[in-house]
Design a protein around this motif. Sequence first.
Motif, mmCIF file in Angstrom:
data_model
loop_
_atom_site.group_PDB
_atom_site.id
_atom_site.type_symbol
_atom_site.label_atom_id
_atom_site.label_comp_id
_atom_site.label_asym_id
_atom_site.label_seq_id
_atom_site.Cartn_x
_atom_site.Cartn_y
_atom_site.Cartn_z
ATOM 1 N N GLU A 85 0.869 -1.176 0.000
ATOM 2 C CA GLU A 85 0.000 0.000 0.000
ATOM 3 C C GLU A 85 0.906 1.225 0.000
ATOM 4 O O GLU A 85 1.798 1.354 0.825
ATOM 5 C CB GLU A 85 -0.879 -0.041 1.267
ATOM 6 N N THR B 253 -3.957 12.083 3.539
ATOM 7 C CA THR B 253 -4.422 13.474 3.543
ATOM 8 C C THR B 253 -3.562 14.325 4.486
ATOM 9 O O THR B 253 -2.952 13.791 5.414
ATOM 10 C CB THR B 253 -5.873 13.530 4.055
ATOM 11 N N ILE C 230 -4.281 14.967 12.923
ATOM 12 C CA ILE C 230 -4.958 14.098 13.886
ATOM 13 C C ILE C 230 -3.975 13.137 14.547
ATOM 14 O O ILE C 230 -4.016 12.905 15.745
ATOM 15 C CB ILE C 230 -6.085 13.294 13.192
ATOM 16 N N PRO D 56 1.699 2.433 4.916
ATOM 17 C CA PRO D 56 1.869 3.566 5.830
ATOM 18 C C PRO D 56 1.453 3.125 7.220
ATOM 19 O O PRO D 56 0.478 2.394 7.353
ATOM 20 C CB PRO D 56 0.893 4.627 5.292
ATOM 21 N N LEU E 290 1.216 4.244 11.631
ATOM 22 C CA LEU E 290 1.300 5.258 12.674
ATOM 23 C C LEU E 290 2.554 4.984 13.499
ATOM 24 O O LEU E 290 2.714 3.891 14.039
ATOM 25 C CB LEU E 290 0.069 5.187 13.577
ATOM 26 N N MET F 185 -5.804 4.760 12.026
ATOM 27 C CA MET F 185 -6.314 5.886 11.264
ATOM 28 C C MET F 185 -7.086 5.368 10.062
ATOM 29 O O MET F 185 -6.694 4.385 9.439
ATOM 30 C CB MET F 185 -5.140 6.740 10.825
ATOM 31 N N ILE G 80 -8.792 6.635 6.364
ATOM 32 C CA ILE G 80 -8.882 7.714 5.376
ATOM 33 C C ILE G 80 -9.799 7.259 4.250
ATOM 34 O O ILE G 80 -9.607 6.187 3.681
ATOM 35 C CB ILE G 80 -7.492 8.076 4.803
ATOM 36 N N HIS H 58 -12.051 10.438 16.367
ATOM 37 C CA HIS H 58 -11.884 11.855 16.042
ATOM 38 C C HIS H 58 -11.870 11.960 14.514
ATOM 39 O O HIS H 58 -11.018 11.386 13.860
ATOM 40 C CB HIS H 58 -10.563 12.342 16.653
ATOM 41 N N ILE H 59 -12.856 12.663 13.971
ATOM 42 C CA ILE H 59 -12.968 12.740 12.507
ATOM 43 C C ILE H 59 -12.734 14.152 12.016
ATOM 44 O O ILE H 59 -13.241 15.115 12.591
ATOM 45 C CB ILE H 59 -14.373 12.286 12.029
ATOM 46 N N SER H 60 -11.962 14.261 10.962
ATOM 47 C CA SER H 60 -11.774 15.560 10.318
ATOM 48 C C SER H 60 -12.290 15.459 8.890
ATOM 49 O O SER H 60 -11.904 14.565 8.138
ATOM 50 C CB SER H 60 -10.280 15.911 10.334
ATOM 51 N N PRO I 109 -12.634 18.236 6.200
ATOM 52 C CA PRO I 109 -12.510 19.653 5.852
ATOM 53 C C PRO I 109 -13.261 20.035 4.583
ATOM 54 O O PRO I 109 -13.649 21.186 4.442
ATOM 55 C CB PRO I 109 -11.012 19.859 5.697
ATOM 56 N N PRO J 209 -12.212 12.939 0.699
ATOM 57 C CA PRO J 209 -12.088 11.916 1.741
ATOM 58 C C PRO J 209 -11.926 12.553 3.127
ATOM 59 O O PRO J 209 -11.297 13.606 3.242
ATOM 60 C CB PRO J 209 -10.802 11.173 1.371
ATOM 61 N N THR K 49 -10.735 12.009 7.285
ATOM 62 C CA THR K 49 -9.677 11.321 8.004
ATOM 63 C C THR K 49 -10.138 11.133 9.441
ATOM 64 O O THR K 49 -10.660 12.063 10.036
ATOM 65 C CB THR K 49 -8.400 12.176 8.002
ATOM 66 N N ALA K 50 -9.946 9.928 9.968
ATOM 67 C CA ALA K 50 -10.375 9.692 11.344
ATOM 68 C C ALA K 50 -9.333 8.907 12.119
ATOM 69 O O ALA K 50 -8.617 8.088 11.560
ATOM 70 C CB ALA K 50 -11.691 8.921 11.358
ATOM 71 N N MET K 51 -9.256 9.207 13.402
ATOM 72 C CA MET K 51 -8.407 8.429 14.293
ATOM 73 C C MET K 51 -9.355 7.679 15.218
ATOM 74 O O MET K 51 -10.193 8.282 15.880
ATOM 75 C CB MET K 51 -7.527 9.383 15.098
ATOM 76 N N THR L 29 -8.890 3.512 3.473
ATOM 77 C CA THR L 29 -7.508 3.152 3.798
ATOM 78 C C THR L 29 -7.351 3.073 5.315
ATOM 79 O O THR L 29 -7.779 3.975 6.027
ATOM 80 C CB THR L 29 -6.546 4.220 3.249
ATOM 81 N N ILE M 159 -4.636 2.908 8.314
ATOM 82 C CA ILE M 159 -3.223 3.041 8.681
ATOM 83 C C ILE M 159 -3.048 2.489 10.088
ATOM 84 O O ILE M 159 -3.560 3.032 11.053
ATOM 85 C CB ILE M 159 -2.771 4.501 8.589
#
Lengths: 326, 168
Positions: free
Chosen positions: A237, A243, A249, A272, A274, B89, B91, B118-120, B122, B127, B129-131, B159, B161
């Motif tokens: 991947e 983003t 975050i 990828p 963390l 995470m 995405i 926690h979602i962003s 914008p 898409p 992005t969330a943690m 996706t 992560i």
Amino acid sequence: MIRIAIFGFGAVGKGVAKILMDRERMNRLIGNYSVVAVADSKGSIVSSSVNLKEALKIKEKNGRLPDGMNVIEIIEEVDFDVALELTPTNIDTGEPGLTHIKKCLKKGANVITSNKGPLVVAYKELSKLAERSGVKLLFEATVGGAMPVIKLIKRDIAGNRIRSIKGILNGTCNYILSRMEKERLSYRMILAEAKELGIVEANESYDVEGIDSAAKLVILANSLMDMDVSLKDVEIEGITEITPEAFEIALEKGYTIRLISEVSEDVLRVSPRLIPLNNPLCVHGTLNAILIKADLAGEIFVIGRGAGSLETASAVISDLAELYSC
Amino acid sequence: MAVVTLVVELKDKPGQLAKVIEPVSKYRGNIISIVHKREKRTPTGSIPVEISIEIDEKSIGKLVENIRSQGVVVKSYNEVRLTSTTSVMLIGHIIHTDLATTIDAVDRTGFAEVVEMHISMPYLEKPSTAMMTISATGEKKLKVALDRLKEVCMKKKITVIEPLELEE
């Protein structure tokens, strides 16, 4: 007298030539030597002692070496002890390096290579061929550039069982991710910046989709962990979906994101991940890094430059020393 | 492995604690702490003792039974705590692919829960992005929950992560 043939005269080949011109350094390292052939894809210079300074000048001026024997002809007709196979990588076919390496090993010459292709396509075959012919195939320069990885694990921590290797094996991806982390700009913008800096390959997908990292991971798995895997076995991947908010975050929780290549008994993956900010793998810029877990030694961490002409040449020279150190 | 806290009532005389510790050792538990609550002495003169043990979830029932068979009163033992936690995470089009079913993939396991998110987002149509923080009853269970989440996300083209190590 060690007779050296150089196949491939691009960034790495020229870097190696410059170091070989430093007679004082090299004589102390490996004793007497002479370069008996230098070839690129268009031409070559063959002589009992090639004038490297002259060869570099010609390459600089014309962009190629003069008409002469091609690599195959040199392997068949010229006597040498070690070939430095530094031609460009093709991870699908391994060529032209694969044919070069096979022919050299068969004729009983040692081979040192910076070319990932042949090893990704045919590691087991090549290592068996080298063994049968009683010669060595060394490839420190294929993974991690100047970073000691292959010999570190094979020799310096010999006797250990390697539990896992996790690493950052592509400087371009690491540059893009660490810039995204700092600037909070989109992947596209940072990619454009990286292109301007000339640190992205012409075919960018090779880097950013994780294929280059996967190729290196295959080499590590096969050569250091006694596996028999190929590129299609790697779960890959890339970094193209990430983003700018992802970093925001992640940082709030004490993480950043890096492209990690991982191999262990049940994992073979480039993705990828963390990374806690206090983890040593949280490196910035074009650096490479590798975290080894071994049964006796525990954790070992290496960081260094993963690409560059002299950096990669440094790994090639270290393989020469491995063969001929005096 | 899970962490369980037992409260037992012991008589105030020598040799009582051994009746608890021996079974713990028999079932390969690891004692993390022992607190004597002398100030909460019971009317019959017993002392409540709170013991935290790290132990295989499957052995908890047998352990409690065994301690009781020694004549020790086990006042309470808590539900197995969620002991392993990790962050992942996500995405992609997290909201518009039915967030509830994504979270359910973890919650429905019965041994893991999404405890924080926690979602962003914008930009519309772009898409998000969330943690996501997931807790489970043990590290192996956490990995299973994560695998379920990955399966669902793959179908939704989200996706995932993952962390470098499951637990830091």
